[in-house]
Scaffold this active site. Structure first.
Site, mmCIF file in Angstrom:
data_model
loop_
_atom_site.group_PDB
_atom_site.id
_atom_site.type_symbol
_atom_site.label_atom_id
_atom_site.label_comp_id
_atom_site.label_asym_id
_atom_site.label_seq_id
_atom_site.Cartn_x
_atom_site.Cartn_y
_atom_site.Cartn_z
ATOM 1 N N HIS A 88 19.809 66.283 -25.388
ATOM 2 C CA HIS A 88 20.254 66.182 -26.786
ATOM 3 C C HIS A 88 19.321 65.260 -27.570
ATOM 4 O O HIS A 88 18.817 64.270 -27.037
ATOM 5 C CB HIS A 88 21.694 65.660 -26.852
ATOM 6 C CG HIS A 88 22.245 65.762 -28.236
ATOM 7 N ND1 HIS A 88 22.019 64.789 -29.185
ATOM 8 C CD2 HIS A 88 22.949 66.733 -28.841
ATOM 9 C CE1 HIS A 88 22.581 65.164 -30.317
ATOM 10 N NE2 HIS A 88 23.154 66.339 -30.148
ATOM 11 N N GLU A 157 18.503 72.792 -31.816
ATOM 12 C CA GLU A 157 19.066 71.890 -32.827
ATOM 13 C C GLU A 157 17.929 71.105 -33.488
ATOM 14 O O GLU A 157 17.463 70.106 -32.918
ATOM 15 C CB GLU A 157 20.017 70.885 -32.168
ATOM 16 C CG GLU A 157 21.156 71.508 -31.403
ATOM 17 C CD GLU A 157 22.279 70.501 -31.177
ATOM 18 O OE1 GLU A 157 23.347 70.711 -31.735
ATOM 19 O OE2 GLU A 157 22.069 69.506 -30.465
HETATM 20 P P1 PGA Z 1 26.125 67.826 -36.198
HETATM 21 O O1 PGA Z 1 25.607 67.547 -34.705
HETATM 22 O O2 PGA Z 1 26.939 69.097 -36.131
HETATM 23 O O3 PGA Z 1 26.965 66.623 -36.553
HETATM 24 O O4 PGA Z 1 24.935 67.987 -37.059
HETATM 25 C C1 PGA Z 1 25.271 68.596 -33.849
HETATM 26 C C2 PGA Z 1 24.800 68.061 -32.530
HETATM 27 O O5 PGA Z 1 24.124 67.028 -32.517
HETATM 28 O O6 PGA Z 1 25.089 68.629 -31.450
#
Ligand code: PGA
Length: 237
Positions: A88, A157
């Site tokens: 992550h 992401e």
């Molecule tokens: P967010 O985070 O939806 O608050 O942008 C997503 C994540 O980091 O998995």
């Protein structure tokens, strides 16, 4: 589709239990067929009744030992936790985990048969440097990772989209997902500022197999609405 909630450092053990009770009642009542995952903070890990896959946001590549502040396999096994988030962006950029450490975690938990949601994503300056730079950056985040692992799920992401309220355009998500799908033939989630308002249009995109939601999933009613979006899209409604 896979609809996943990452609580990060939010909600308590008590609040998580309440959340799970509401979520499971919803899944049961609506007869949801999509895969649902929840990653609560470590203090809230538990065996919950129902069909949600509950995973850990992090763990150290060890069964047990002298790793102050970390969780190992022994602690996860107590709750039957066999799903983990690895790579992550907050682990990479805030806690400073290197690709080497991440790959070591991956190998360890792969060896133990965990479902691994493996996250990749670029910072803004890389995005601004163009498509080649972007794909090279993502490629480097796949180094040392067995992309054929049976229980691998990838989450794309963009760092600049996480927790900021910004998202790439739908066209950009589609393009990047298409490119990633050619590279890795695994379920591919999008994450970064997914909310009730945009979940459906993101889920409807080609090559998007689900979403990983942080702040937008902290209220269980919102998370349930996103699950319903996935369910109705799946049914072609
Ligand atoms: P967010 O985070 O939806 O608050 O942008 C997503 C994540 O980091 O998995």
């Amino acid at each position: 589709m896979i609809i996943a909630a990452n609580f990060k450092t939010n909600l308590t053990r008590q609040k998580t239990a309440e959340y799970m009770a509401v979520l499971e009642a919803f899944l049961e009542k609506e007869g949801v067929t999509q895969e649902v995952m929840v990653f609560p903070p470590a203090t809230a890990l538990d065996r919950f009744d129902g069909r949600t896959q509950v995973g850990t946001q992090n763990a150290y590549p060890t069964r047990n030992g002298a790793f102050t502040g970390e969780l190992g396999l022994e602690q996860l096994e107590e709750f039957g936790t066999d799903t983990i988030l690895i790579g992550h962006s907050e682990r990479r950029h805030v806690m400073g985990e290197s690709q080497e450490e991440i790959a070591r975690k991956f190998s360890f938990y792969k060896e133990k048969g965990f479902t691994i949601v493996y996250c990749i994503g670029e910072p803004l300056e890389v995005r601004e440097a163009g498509n080649d730079a972007l794909m090279d950056y993502l490629e480097a985040q796949l180094e040392g990772i067995d992309l054929h692992y049976k229980k691998l799920v990838i989450a794309y992401e963009p760092v600049w989209a996480i927790g900021t309220g910004l998202t790439p355009s739908l066209g950009d998500i589609e393009l990047i997902h298409a490119a990633l799908k050619q590279r890795v033939a695994k379920p591919l989630l999008y994450g970064g500022s997914v909310k009730v308002d945009n979940a459906r249009e993101i889920l409807a995109l080609q090559h998007v197999d689900g979403i990983l939601v942080g702040s937008g999933a902290l209220a269980v009613e919102d998370f349930c609405r996103m699950i319903r979006d996935a369910e109705t899209l799946h049914k072609g409604e």
